[in-house]
Design an enzyme around this catalytic site. Structure first.
Site: not given
Ligand code: MV4
Length: 490
Positions: A115, A199, A234, A291
């Site tokens: 990230k 963040e 998730h 992907r």
């Protein structure tokens, strides 16, 4: 390209091989001992066993897969999703062995796999990002000061993170150190990389992602968005395309931002750029998935483009045969992931045999699956049985078809998320498009399905009684004297 090995299993292996066959190319399946009798194995032109059921002994064994490719004169490997699909080292090894990796180049995978590297890479391109820092935290005091400046709540994230691992919400200054230590330990344990950053925490975001496609000649397009906010821990459960709330203006802006993200790392093949969207429709770049994604069919349904075919064409050096202006959204598509999990019991994995397995059919109904009646769902892998996808001229029609398709999907022998799908597609917040990533947590309790099932059972019982009474009337002897039979007797 004459022969492609599909380094995956289940529905996605089968789905990829269907396109391979359509293109007149030979397919090679790989399988673990648990999957010997799977449809993806019987469908393939050739199949080879990788070893014991555990992923580490089978679908993650890159060396063995490459060795088989050499033995069988395989030209290219399609990795599907999961397993080796985002492993930059594997992609490099494949290329070094003289085999084509059907996906982006290893370098793009490496950058987007981190990230922090991804933020660094896209920084100069004016892509909206969540306020925060783009360096790993080294000095706690400095980080804490930054957190104050950003304003609580903040989110600590692992650079190598995925699936929410190494992610910690911090509500106030006093909790900062403790949560940071936890995030670092979790990141180290899960990814062997303890780099974390902070963040601003977007409290009720929607998850909107853009499908991109790029060839080796600098042509990059986007295929609009998918909305994936309906998820549980998730794990996505329902996806749709397009999003119910995007305006053409925001769609265009997001699409252009996604194309820039792809360009920033010289991306090739299919990829997905993830954004968070806040309640004011501001969007922020989160990360890029390098992907083919599970939910790619909703994009295929609204664009008419076979994404696997495009991946293969790009991998064999062809130029994209269309431009951004050629692409348009046709109707609406929704997808339900059918998992072998019990929605009435905390989504616990449901073990059993598919004693009944009858798929829905019809115009605009697509089922991507990898099992057949009589099979067991192995415990070693992801518990997804099938993806149920419907397409309609608009969102209402797509949802209507989905509700019918769920009713006509007959699975017995184990519990599935089909009833949970009905719950979502009948929910007024979903129907109105008013939801965020907290939908399941905020709206779902098993009681809601149980009550519905009870009400349905009662309705069924009443219909039964009504029918029975009508039968009684029909069977009741009527007016014997006037029948001709009687007359003849007399
Ligand atoms: C966030 C966020 C709120 N604010 N970042 C979750 C996994 C990873 N891909 C990023 N995630 C999030 N990042 C900021 N600054 C909320 C999430 C998040 C989430 C994102 C998309 C879909 C589902 C989610 C569920 C919980 C948290």
């Amino acid at each position: 390209m004459k022969k492609i090995l599909v380094a995956n299993r289940g529905e996605i292996a089968l789905r990829i091989m269907r396109t391979i066959r359509k293109m007149g190319i030979q397919s090679v399946a790989v399988f673990s001992e648990a999957d010997r009798n799977s449809p993806h194995v019987s469908f393939a032109d050739e199949a080879v066993c990788l070893g014991a059921p555990a992923s580490a002994s089978s679908y993650l064994n890159g060396d063995k897969i490459i060795a088989y490719c050499k033995e069988l004169a395989v030209d290219a490997i399609h990795p599907g999703y999961g397993f080796l699909s985002e492993n930059a080292d594997f992609a490099r090894q494949v290329e070094e062995a003289g085999i084509t990796f059907i996906g982006p180049r290893a370098e793009a995978m490496r950058v987007m796999g981190s990230k922090l590297a991804a933020k660094e890479c896209v920084k100069q391109y004016n892509i909206p990002m969540v306020p925060g820092i783009d360096k790993a935290i080294e000095d706690v005091a400095v980080a804490k000061e930054t957190a104050r400046q950003i304003g609580y709540p903040i989110l600590i994230k692992a650079s190598a993170g995925g699936g929410g691992k190494g992610m910690r919400i911090v509500e106030k200054d006093a909790d900062f150190e403790e949560q940071m230590q936890r995030a670092i330990s979790e990141a180290e344990a899960s990814f062997g990389d303890g780099s974390v950053f902070i963040e601003k925490y977007v409290t009720s975001p929607r998850h909107v992602e853009i499908q991109v496609l790029a060839d080796n000649y600098g042509n990059t397009v986007h295929l609009f968005e998918r909305e994936c906010s309906i998820q549980r821990r998730h794990q996505k459960v329902v996806e749709e395309a397009p999003s119910a709330i995007l305006t053409p203006e925001i769609r265009k802006k997001m699409g252009e931002a996604a194309v820039m993200v792809a360009r920033s790392c010289n991306y090739t093949s299919t990829g997905t750029v993830e954004f968070l969207m806040d309640d004011k429709m501001n969007f922020y770049f989160l990360e890029m998935n390098t992907r083919l994604q599970v939910e790619h069919p909703v994009t295929e349904m609204i664009t008419g483009i076979d994404l696997v075919e495009e991946q293969i064409k790009i991998a064999r050096g062809e130029k994209l045969s269309f431009t951004q202006d050629d692409l348009a959204i046709n109707g609406h598509a929704v997808e339900l992931r059918v998992y072998a999990e019990d929605p009435l019991n905390n989504f616990l994995p449901s073990i059993g045999t598919l004693s009944t397995y009858i798929k829905p059919q019809g115009e605009g109904v697509r089922v991507d699956d990898g099992y057949e009646e009589g099979m067991q769902i192995p415990i070693y892998y992801d518990p997804m049985i099938a993806k149920l996808v419907t397409h309609g001229k608009d969102r209402t029609e797509a949802i209507q078809k989905m509700k019918m398709a769920i009713k006509n999907f007959k699975i017995e022998g184990l519990s599935t998320t089909l009833p949970f799908g009905t719950f979502v597609f009948e929910h007024e917040a979903f129907i109105r498009g008013k939801f965020d990533t907290h939908f399941v947590k905020n709206h779902y309790t098993p009681e809601l399905i149980k009550e519905k099932q009870k009400a349905n059972a009662e309705a069924a019982a009443l219909i039964g009684v009504k029918y029975w009474l009508e039968q009684q009337k029909i069977l009741k002897p009527v007016e014997h004297k006037t029948t001709s039979w009687k007359r003849r007797l007399a």
